[in-house]
Design an enzyme around this catalytic site. Sequence first.
Site, PDB file in Angstrom:
ATOM      1  N   MET A  13     -15.806  10.523  62.419  1.00 13.48           N
ATOM      2  CA  MET A  13     -17.137  11.170  62.622  1.00 13.48           C
ATOM      3  C   MET A  13     -18.318  10.500  61.953  1.00 13.48           C
ATOM      4  SD  MET A  13     -16.097  13.713  64.168  1.00 13.48           S
ATOM      5  CE  MET A  13     -14.669  14.507  64.542  1.00 13.48           C
ATOM      6  N   PHE A  23      -9.022  10.067  60.428  1.00 10.98           N
ATOM      7  CA  PHE A  23      -9.007   8.739  59.921  1.00 10.98           C
ATOM      8  C   PHE A  23      -9.491   7.933  60.920  1.00 10.98           C
ATOM      9  CE2 PHE A  23      -5.027   8.443  56.949  1.00 10.98           C
ATOM     10  CZ  PHE A  23      -5.679   9.535  56.260  1.00 10.98           C
ATOM     11  N   GLU A  24     -10.532   6.955  60.508  1.00 10.10           N
ATOM     12  CA  GLU A  24     -11.249   6.025  61.450  1.00 10.10           C
ATOM     13  C   GLU A  24     -11.207   4.644  60.859  1.00 10.10           C
ATOM     14  OE1 GLU A  24     -15.298   7.795  61.940  1.00 10.10           O
ATOM     15  OE2 GLU A  24     -14.614   9.613  62.414  1.00 10.10           O
ATOM     16  N   GLY A  25     -12.042   3.688  61.877  1.00 11.18           N
ATOM     17  CA  GLY A  25     -12.180   2.418  61.273  1.00 11.18           C
ATOM     18  C   GLY A  25     -10.871   1.693  60.844  1.00 11.18           C
TER      19      GLY A  25
END
Length: 603
Positions: free
Chosen positions: A1, A388-390
């Site tokens: 997000m 969890f991103e990137g």
Amino acid sequence: MERTRHRNRLVAALAAAVLAATGLVAAASTAEASDAELAVNGGFEAGLTGWTCTANSGTAVTTPVQSGTGALKATPAGSDNAKCSQTVTVQPNSAYTLSGWVQGGYTYLGVSGTGTTDGYTWTPSASSWQKLTTGFRTGASTTSVTIYTHGWYGTPAYHADNISLLGPGGGPVEIPAAPTGLTAGSPSSTSVPLNWNPVPGATQYHVYRGTTRVDSVTGTSATVTGLTPSTGYTFQVTAANTAGESPKSASVTATTTSGGGTGGGLPRHALVGYLHSSFANGSGYTRMADVPDSWDVINLAFGEPTSVTSGDIRFSLCPVAQCPNVESTADFKAAIKAKQAAGKKVLISIGGQNGQVQLASTGARDAFVTSVSKIIDEYGLNGLDIDFEGHSLSLNTGDTDFRAPTTPVVVNLIQAIKTLKAKYGPDFILTMAPETFFVQLGYQFYGSGPWGGQDPRAGSYLPVIHALRDDLTLLHVQHYNSGPIMGLDNQFHTMGSADFHIAMADMMLTGFPVAGNQSRIFPPLRADQLAIGLPASTHAAGGHTSPAEVNKAIDCLTKKTNCGSYTTHGTWPALRGLMTWSINWDRFNQWEFSRNFDAYPWS
């Protein structure tokens, strides 16, 4: 997000890997006079007899040829590398030489299943016929290997001719016998584990639920997932190799349990939203008490780590300097209780755009469990959202099979979540909000290196989703901040359209083969486990979808009406609902998103 107004990740603009030009691998041995030619129809004089090409990518041609009257022409696509292969019987502890002539674009010639070190050689281009040669030695128990040639995703067609495998010969490949000893282990509410005896000569086993093949494995066990609670199922298994598939085994039946372990209490169709509780951006701060009753699940954004690898997660309300209208901690906790008394669920969301979390050690794993538990207990929350991103899963370079993850950041995350689930019991709600890059691109580029794609993170959420599917309440993939993504129709779909959401949801509800092994199927999720993730406004994220297009997507998925160019593989009236980034941005946009959800005629 994301937190800022404009941020587009061009994650789907994956260029072909830049491969260094190196010399060809020399043969490990020279063929002896007694060596036999083991490749079947290596000159393609008999068409494709003996060869299997992925995605119907290969054809026999009469020109150009290196010699004789036939050759192979194979054309890669955006999601297929035009791999043509055959399995050959060999002798253990023996040396072999593999060679072949190639012409055209990127071309690989290799061998797998040696029991020692599999090898390959390649050329980035060959304007005229060029010979490739590599050697290998079989292991102590190796009786068959698979030789193959393939190109590269989306590159021009390649030609191959006179593929040769020289070495001590084995016997002819025969269709294996039907497996015996099929048994079912203890079922869960949505899965049944199966085991059976090995079959001599089998290189693969196919698992059937009724008449439908649901999995293919190389070992003698499998877990069939995506099942319905309190339902009886019948299973059979077959053994297979290049000669064909055996008859089905004797059947075994099993009944799934009644379930209740994935966090019940949600309405049949739910609206999920993220509330900016710990930070400020252009959308403005919204108090918990001011969140409308439309929202069934409220994810507190965000709990963040003290450092990327610490596993220590902290959460606090937005500072007054950034959010002048922020409520007191006491009022915030009281508002949470009031929402829960009204039947709403409030979760802590971990991660986000800036909150990179890598549980690379068991210490970080344990710190994660301890610190997240402290947040849940302090605020009296209903569960956990993993956002969890990137680069949170950027170390996922070794997991080439989503069913058996080995990378520490993946294994530790799974263990940590299972520990939290066990601690809080069956009413604990678990949700996940991965980006499309980490899920749907597993269909195109799962894994790492020349076999899986250009970025080893592509599809890296698949092991996590699969391992936790029996604990998972909701998966809401972020259908935004994405480039075009290929659906099961092998067509690219662009975010912001109904077709994009239909194609992405259909993939998760139907199951899909992962790149690099088209027989390895990622099993479908239940419809009640899936919500579609959307931005609440044009300010929130790239890929905003108008209410009319949102409604078309829901119509198609739940009623199979109002569909566009994409044809779904089923109809799912139990689709759980919608998720949006974010409640704050929806308020900024005059509550358009939630008002449209409330007005939609859910069946």
